[in-house]
Design a protein around this motif. Structure first.
Motif, mmCIF file in Angstrom:
data_model
loop_
_atom_site.group_PDB
_atom_site.id
_atom_site.type_symbol
_atom_site.label_atom_id
_atom_site.label_comp_id
_atom_site.label_asym_id
_atom_site.label_seq_id
_atom_site.Cartn_x
_atom_site.Cartn_y
_atom_site.Cartn_z
ATOM 1 N N PRO A 216 0.836 -1.205 0.000
ATOM 2 C CA PRO A 216 0.000 0.000 0.000
ATOM 3 C C PRO A 216 0.873 1.258 0.000
ATOM 4 C CG PRO A 216 -0.660 -1.510 1.753
ATOM 5 C CD PRO A 216 0.555 -2.095 1.106
ATOM 6 N N GLN A 217 0.440 2.233 -0.773
ATOM 7 C CA GLN A 217 1.254 3.441 -0.908
ATOM 8 C C GLN A 217 0.593 4.623 -0.228
ATOM 9 O OE1 GLN A 217 4.075 3.579 -3.604
ATOM 10 N NE2 GLN A 217 2.881 2.959 -5.351
ATOM 11 N N VAL A 218 1.402 5.510 0.303
ATOM 12 C CA VAL A 218 0.895 6.777 0.792
ATOM 13 C C VAL A 218 1.472 7.876 -0.090
ATOM 14 C CG1 VAL A 218 0.423 6.184 3.189
ATOM 15 C CG2 VAL A 218 2.737 6.834 2.516
ATOM 16 N N TYR A 228 4.638 14.295 10.206
ATOM 17 C CA TYR A 228 4.122 13.015 10.706
ATOM 18 C C TYR A 228 5.267 12.136 11.215
ATOM 19 C CZ TYR A 228 -0.373 14.557 9.063
ATOM 20 O OH TYR A 228 -1.516 15.286 8.902
ATOM 21 N N ILE A 231 5.882 13.177 14.712
ATOM 22 C CA ILE A 231 4.888 12.603 15.628
ATOM 23 C C ILE A 231 5.229 11.137 15.907
ATOM 24 C CG2 ILE A 231 2.468 11.896 15.851
ATOM 25 C CD1 ILE A 231 1.726 14.447 14.287
ATOM 26 N N ALA A 232 5.556 10.406 14.839
ATOM 27 C CA ALA A 232 5.906 8.992 15.017
ATOM 28 C C ALA A 232 7.133 8.854 15.913
ATOM 29 C CB ALA A 232 6.161 8.345 13.662
ATOM 30 N N PHE A 361 10.595 10.940 6.261
ATOM 31 C CA PHE A 361 9.850 10.305 7.361
ATOM 32 C C PHE A 361 10.769 9.434 8.219
ATOM 33 C CE2 PHE A 361 7.509 6.806 9.241
ATOM 34 C CZ PHE A 361 6.460 7.458 9.866
ATOM 35 N N GLU A 395 3.728 2.601 2.341
ATOM 36 C CA GLU A 395 3.280 3.000 3.670
ATOM 37 C C GLU A 395 4.232 2.444 4.732
ATOM 38 O OE1 GLU A 395 -0.582 1.543 4.534
ATOM 39 O OE2 GLU A 395 -0.658 2.588 6.449
ATOM 40 N N PRO A 396 4.635 3.303 5.688
ATOM 41 C CA PRO A 396 5.566 2.808 6.706
ATOM 42 C C PRO A 396 4.858 1.870 7.670
ATOM 43 C CG PRO A 396 4.874 5.032 7.230
ATOM 44 C CD PRO A 396 4.270 4.711 5.906
ATOM 45 N N LEU A 398 4.065 1.334 11.028
ATOM 46 C CA LEU A 398 4.107 2.159 12.236
ATOM 47 C C LEU A 398 4.538 1.369 13.460
ATOM 48 C CD1 LEU A 398 1.147 4.663 11.895
ATOM 49 C CD2 LEU A 398 3.544 4.953 11.312
ATOM 50 N N LYS A 399 4.326 0.077 13.420
ATOM 51 C CA LYS A 399 4.770 -0.745 14.568
ATOM 52 C C LYS A 399 6.274 -0.590 14.768
ATOM 53 C CE LYS A 399 1.110 -4.056 15.116
ATOM 54 N NZ LYS A 399 0.403 -3.953 13.804
ATOM 55 N N PHE A 402 6.836 3.910 15.172
ATOM 56 C CA PHE A 402 6.150 4.725 16.175
ATOM 57 C C PHE A 402 6.768 4.553 17.559
ATOM 58 C CE2 PHE A 402 2.854 6.131 19.031
ATOM 59 C CZ PHE A 402 2.360 7.247 18.375
ATOM 60 N N ILE A 404 6.795 6.021 21.666
ATOM 61 C CA ILE A 404 6.278 6.882 22.729
ATOM 62 C C ILE A 404 7.419 7.077 23.716
ATOM 63 C CG2 ILE A 404 4.692 7.022 24.680
ATOM 64 C CD1 ILE A 404 2.593 5.703 22.950
ATOM 65 N N ILE B 303 -0.820 5.235 18.327
ATOM 66 C CA ILE B 303 -0.331 4.673 17.064
ATOM 67 C C ILE B 303 -1.488 4.553 16.070
ATOM 68 C CG2 ILE B 303 -0.501 2.261 17.889
ATOM 69 C CD1 ILE B 303 2.021 1.692 16.203
ATOM 70 N N LEU B 306 -2.232 7.926 14.482
ATOM 71 C CA LEU B 306 -1.339 8.268 13.375
ATOM 72 C C LEU B 306 -1.696 7.416 12.151
ATOM 73 C CD1 LEU B 306 1.021 9.997 12.435
ATOM 74 C CD2 LEU B 306 2.583 8.226 13.207
ATOM 75 N N GLN B 307 -2.055 6.158 12.393
ATOM 76 C CA GLN B 307 -2.445 5.289 11.273
ATOM 77 C C GLN B 307 -3.646 5.883 10.536
ATOM 78 O OE1 GLN B 307 -0.784 2.375 10.147
ATOM 79 N NE2 GLN B 307 -2.121 2.921 8.441
ATOM 80 N N PHE B 310 -2.497 8.478 8.202
ATOM 81 C CA PHE B 310 -1.898 7.910 6.994
ATOM 82 C C PHE B 310 -2.966 7.355 6.061
ATOM 83 C CE2 PHE B 310 2.583 8.226 6.837
ATOM 84 C CZ PHE B 310 3.008 8.432 8.135
ATOM 85 N N MET B 313 -4.111 9.679 3.594
ATOM 86 C CA MET B 313 -3.133 10.080 2.568
ATOM 87 C C MET B 313 -2.875 8.971 1.563
ATOM 88 S SD MET B 313 -0.547 12.489 4.678
ATOM 89 C CE MET B 313 -0.352 11.454 6.088
ATOM 90 N N LYS B 314 -3.738 7.972 1.556
ATOM 91 C CA LYS B 314 -3.509 6.874 0.602
ATOM 92 C C LYS B 314 -4.165 7.217 -0.721
ATOM 93 C CE LYS B 314 -2.882 3.167 3.841
ATOM 94 N NZ LYS B 314 -3.579 2.143 4.606
#
Ligand SMILES: Cc1ncc(C[n+]2csc(CCOP(=O)(O)OP(=O)(O)O)c2C)c(N)n1
Ligand code: SF4
Ligand SMILES: [Mg+2]
Lengths: 605, 314
Positions: A216-218, A228, A231-232, A361, A395-396, A398-399, A402, A404, B303, B306-307, B310, B313-314
């Motif tokens: 999947p692409q962003v 973003y 934030i991540a 990113f 798409e990155p 996030l696991k 990301f 905290i 998380i 943020l997802q 995203f 933005m797809k």
């Protein structure tokens, strides 16, 4: 006026949708950027790669503006030198950009405003009265607003794009503005889509490969990726002052950080911004500030403070053309020296430059991790072209990306040393609220201090602590991955680059290799500390050229070239520089390399 | 906090709680007789009186003699750069609402190099207390003119006497939008402590201007405001709202014009709280934005939030 088409002597031209470069030229008020943006997003959603380039006038009242879009089936590296399709809204757009069109390419012009040179036979000309047809479609009230959507309809038809998805995007964009805006927008789009393009079909064959399944692409621009990414990375406090091309980073963070319990403040100036960020960082929050070159200059005193007091803080510089107000809406890599050296005293810091939107990113996440691990400022050097270009990228996960951040609030001591002179140079900082078990609390300080944080300006202490602060960066240098080479590990010519020039440099390498040159390239992502192994790689090539968008300077070398020469004392290092405010074109690098190699082989030439 | 501590076992009270005994750190490097000693003592007393835990005291300063302050307080603190302590404290205060941040700065810090930050911290109404130790001179750099030096003041940079109009701290602060503005004198320790205490109680940006004599470079400068030196320390009378006729003449601290009029009285003027109003603090506003944003049906975990961004933005 009816449409005109001029046949060149060649037969049917081909345009591969999988590699097409489209340049739209008009004025900034024409909404060219939003068309470009929607087309990029569509390609992204169709799993095609996309990469864009745009220029804006630096004045708000407008002026000439372009959007260039390259759509591709595989991972694209640069926005493309030459356009296959040029759309010209005005005579000046035609005049200024016709040279960007490839031989045999397609010019689509607004027949209401543009008269192409009748003797020009190198291109295919197709006139479409876009202005009058748009006014007709909308109902004659809105002047020519909507011409951009008319054009998008036309391009959708021409390239057989997924029209329903484009309509969806128009709705997403205009729905909030009410039916009075949405209906004419859709009308303009439909009018463009309905326009008879059979004439173009007689000239061109549009080739469209089946789209492979992909990750999947962003789709976003570099400043979005930066915001973003921050934030991540766990950034929860920021402060800044508006300046092009940095502003949108702070605008996004102002809006989005509260959703993560954070905040981004607009400060009274750039000095206050970095001071606020350092204050928040002292308080145990991951914090950032940012600006463009003029603002980074103002931040330098406090960068030195953060080095001395060992406070982690992210400082972004989205570079534009300088010095001074310079070229606010152009790209340049002329802030490297500032990023490396801004500040008084000996101030080792981290400097990282990303090379693509995707890399923005991931690198900002990395920069934030490094700064907190090494307790020092990290300067993040993006640039105007990365900030404004829209790219589709996988798409990155996030696991993985990301984070905290939870500061260590556990009690400390007794005899805790927040500036302990460890072998790695890294010590553990203390934030307010932490209980000191012996009742002795540290003050963070810009004065030279001992390991406990008490002022101590003795020679012995200053030598010891200066070395400690430097040693941290040397520790980091050991941990960074060694540099890697694009192309064969040994050869004739080595190109070295940093930042956003990576794409065009690697495409140049590909092209020159095809032409028979024995050439490779090396990308320097970490500018401080430099990765290990650069010297070894240089030793394996005969010529070394550092390709940079900055001036060759008083002594003949650009900013990275000067650094490498200083570090490695290698006289082989030469530069390929330019200061036209535009990203490197592949052909510019290719021809510069050829003539430089010639010069080095035959210095008299 | 106490729960957390009981886990640690027995930690003596005198290590945890701030007292006049355990707060002093290094012996101050100030010259004998310097007014700043008195401000430091008042700060010790204040923290003791408030039963502050040492670990929650955070003292921020700029650069100057006065700004040496945090080194003399054995609690958390930062000695920042010249003029920007208020911006540092803004970042700290907004991101750490659990702390009450104190800032100690000089007149050069406050009104010259940091003038813009003073104005903007005031208009933002960031919750903190700022104590300006005003000695009408640059002490640390050894007697140059400061922005509050009176006309005619002879210094190394004004050998013929200062000619630039001095800044009037109270007028400046009230105009900038500070929500608590008080004036006191370092040689009047009781009044000084009282002002600092009221400033600490204020929810917003509270500022106390302390006339703090530089015995080295501006000796005797504030004697005209001291009875024992032949002057007069006049405390302004605040309205008590007791319905008496004399109350009508007393100063209403919420009245900006009245505050400016009082501030305009000729030197040495009067002392006390000139101005105090309530308006939302920057801290409250920012907290509200975060609360609203998080109540707006965003995903439960960060998380996932943020997802969601995203996904758009797809
Ligand atoms: C950027 C910068 N400029 C100048 C200085 C030098 N400097 C240190 S303190 C000071 C003025 C101090 O005056 P004030 O703020 O009134 O404090 P005081 O010493 O009187 O308490 C100056 C000019 C500095 N440290 N940093
Ligand atoms: S120089 Fe003045 S302000 Fe500084 S310590 Fe001495 S008396 Fe105090
Ligand atoms: Mg002073």
């Amino acid at each position: 006026m009816a449409q005109t088409a001029m046949q060149t002597s060649h037969g049917l031209e081909k345009i591969h949708l999988e590699e097409v470069v489209i340049r739209i030229a008009g004025n900034s008020q024409d909404g060219i950027q939003s068309v470009g943006d929607m087309l990029s997003r569509l390609s992204g959603r169709s799993k095609r790669g996309v990469i864009t380039f745009q220029t804006f006038p630096s004045t708000i009242s407008g002026g000439p503006s372009i959007f260039q879009l390259r759509v591709g089936g595989h991972r694209l590296k640069s926005v493309g030198d030459e356009a296959d399709v040029l759309v010209a809204f005005y005579q000046h757009s035609y005049r200024d950009h016709i040279k960007a069109l490839r031989k045999g390419g397609l010019l689509i012009y607004d027949a209401d405003h543009v008269t192409p040179d009748p003797d020009e036979k190198r291109f295919h000309h197709v006139g479409v009265p876009m202005t009058s047809l748009t006014i007709e479609a909308i109902g004659g009230t809105a002047k020519d607003k909507g011409k951009n959507l008319f054009l998008m309809g036309l391009l959708a038809k021409l390239f057989d794009l997924e029209s329903d998805k484009l309509e969806e995007q128009i709705k997403e964009r205009f729905d909030a503005k009410g039916p009075k805006v949405l209906a004419p927008a859709l009308n303009a789009y439909h009018a463009g889509y309905a326009y008879d393009i059979s004439k173009i079909g007689e000239l061109f064959q549009i080739e469209k490969d089946p789209i492979g399944r992909a990750h999947p692409q962003v789709c976003m621009d570099g400043n979005q990726a930066l915001a973003y990414g921050a934030i991540a990375a766990g950034i929860r406090f920021g402060a800044g002052y508006p300046i092009t091309p940095w502003s949108s980073v702070m605008e996004i963070l102002r809006r989005e950080l509260p959703k993560f319990g954070g905040t981004f403040l607009q400060a009274e100036d750039e000095i206050a911004s970095i001071a606020m960020a350092v204050g928040a960082a002292y308080g145990g929050t991951l914090a950032m500030t940012g600006s463009s070159g003029p603002g980074l200059s103002l931040k330098s005193e406090i960068i030195s403070y953060a080095v001395m007091a060992e406070v982690p803080i992210l400082v972004v510089d989205v570079m534009r053309g300088g010095p001074s107000t310079g070229l606010p809406t152009n790209v340049e890599q002329s802030d490297l020296n500032l990023a490396l050296y801004a500040g008084h005293g000996d101030t080792p810091r981290i400097v990282i430059a990303p090379f693509s939107v995707r890399d923005v990113f991931h690198s900002v996440v990395e920069a934030v991790q490094l700064m907190q691990e090494y307790n020092c400022p990290a300067i993040f050097l993006s640039d105007y072209s990365l900030a404004t270009r829209v790219e589709t990228w996988p798409e990155p996960n996030l696991k993985e990306s990301f984070h905290i951040y939870k500061p260590d609030m556990s009690p400390k001591g007794p005899n805790f040393l927040p500036y302990k002179d460890t072998p790695s140079g890294i010590s553990e900082r203390i934030i307010p609220g932490v209980l000191m078990l012996d009742g002795n609390y540290p003050t963070i300080s810009g004065l030279e201090h001992n390991e406990a944080g008490h002022p101590d300006g003795s020679s012995v202490m200053h030598m010891k602590m200066t070395a400690k602060r430097r040693r941290k960066l040397q520790t980091l240098r050991e941990k960074l991955p060694p540099v890697s080479v694009y192309g064969p590990e040994t050869g004739e010519v080595l190109l070295i680059g940093w930042g956003s020039t990576k794409g065009p440099i690697e495409e140049s390498v590909d092209q020159l290799r095809k032409e028979g040159m024995d050439i490779s390239s090396l990308h320097v992502k970490y500018l401080s500390p430099l990765q290990r192994g650069i010297d070894k790689v240089m030793d394996r090539f005969k010529h070394v050229f550092v390709v940079e968008m900055n001036d060759s300077g008083i002594y003949g070398y650009g900013q990275l070239a000067s650094l490498l020469r200083a570090v490695y004392a290698n006289a082989k290092i030469k530069g390929i520089n330019k200061t036209d405010g535009l990203p490197f074109k592949v052909r510019e690098i290719v021809s510069a390399v050829k003539s430089k190699v010639m010069q080095t082989v035959h210095p008299s030439v | 906090m106490s729960n957390e501590l009981s886990v640690l076992g027995q930690i003596p009270e005198d290590i945890l709680k701030a007292t006049r005994k355990n707060l002093p750190s290094d012996h101050p490097t100030w010259c004998p007789g310097c007014g700043d000693f008195s401000v430091l003592n008042a700060y010790f007393k204040l923290n003791e009186r408030r039963g502050m835990m040492k670990q929650n005291i955070t003292t921020i300063s700029g650069i100057g003699c006065s700004s040496r302050f945090p080194y003399f307080v054995n609690a958390h603190g930062a000695h920042f750069v010249h003029g920007r302590a208020l911006s540092f404290a803004t970042g700290l205060s907004i991101s750490r609402p659990d702390l009450h941040v104190f800032v100690f700065i000089g007149d050069g810090d406050a009104f010259s190099i940091g003038g813009n930050h003073l104005t903007h911290t005031a208009r933002k109404n960031v919750k903190m207390t700022c104590v300006i130790m005003d000695n009408h001179v640059y002490g640390l750099t050894k007697k140059q003119t400061s922005p509050t030096s009176p006309l005619g003041f002879k210094s190394k940079t004004d050998p013929w006497g200062a000619e630039d109009m001095p800044i009037h701290p109270i007028k400046q602060l009230v105009s900038a939008g500070a929500t608590f503005v008080a004036r006191t004198h370092a040689a009047m320790p009781e009044h000084l402590l009282q002002m600092m205490e009221r400033a600490m109680d204020h929810n917003g940006f509270s500022v106390v201007e302390v006339l703090s004599e530089c015995t080295e470079f501006n000796r005797g400068s504030f004697d005209t405001a001291l009875a024992r030196k032949g002057g007069q320390f006049r405390i302004l009378e605040e309205k008590k709202n007791d319905g008496t006729p004399e109350d009508g003449k007393r100063h209403d601290v919420t009245d900006e014009i009245s505050a400016l009029r009082l501030a305009n009285e000729p030197w040495p003027g009067c002392f006390g709280v000139f101005y105090q109003i309530q308006r939302p603090t920057k801290n409250e506003n920012e907290a509200k934005h975060a609360e609203n944003a998080m109540n707006k049906g965003v995903a439960a975990s960060e998380i996932d939030r943020l997802q969601e961004m995203f996904n758009v933005m797809k």
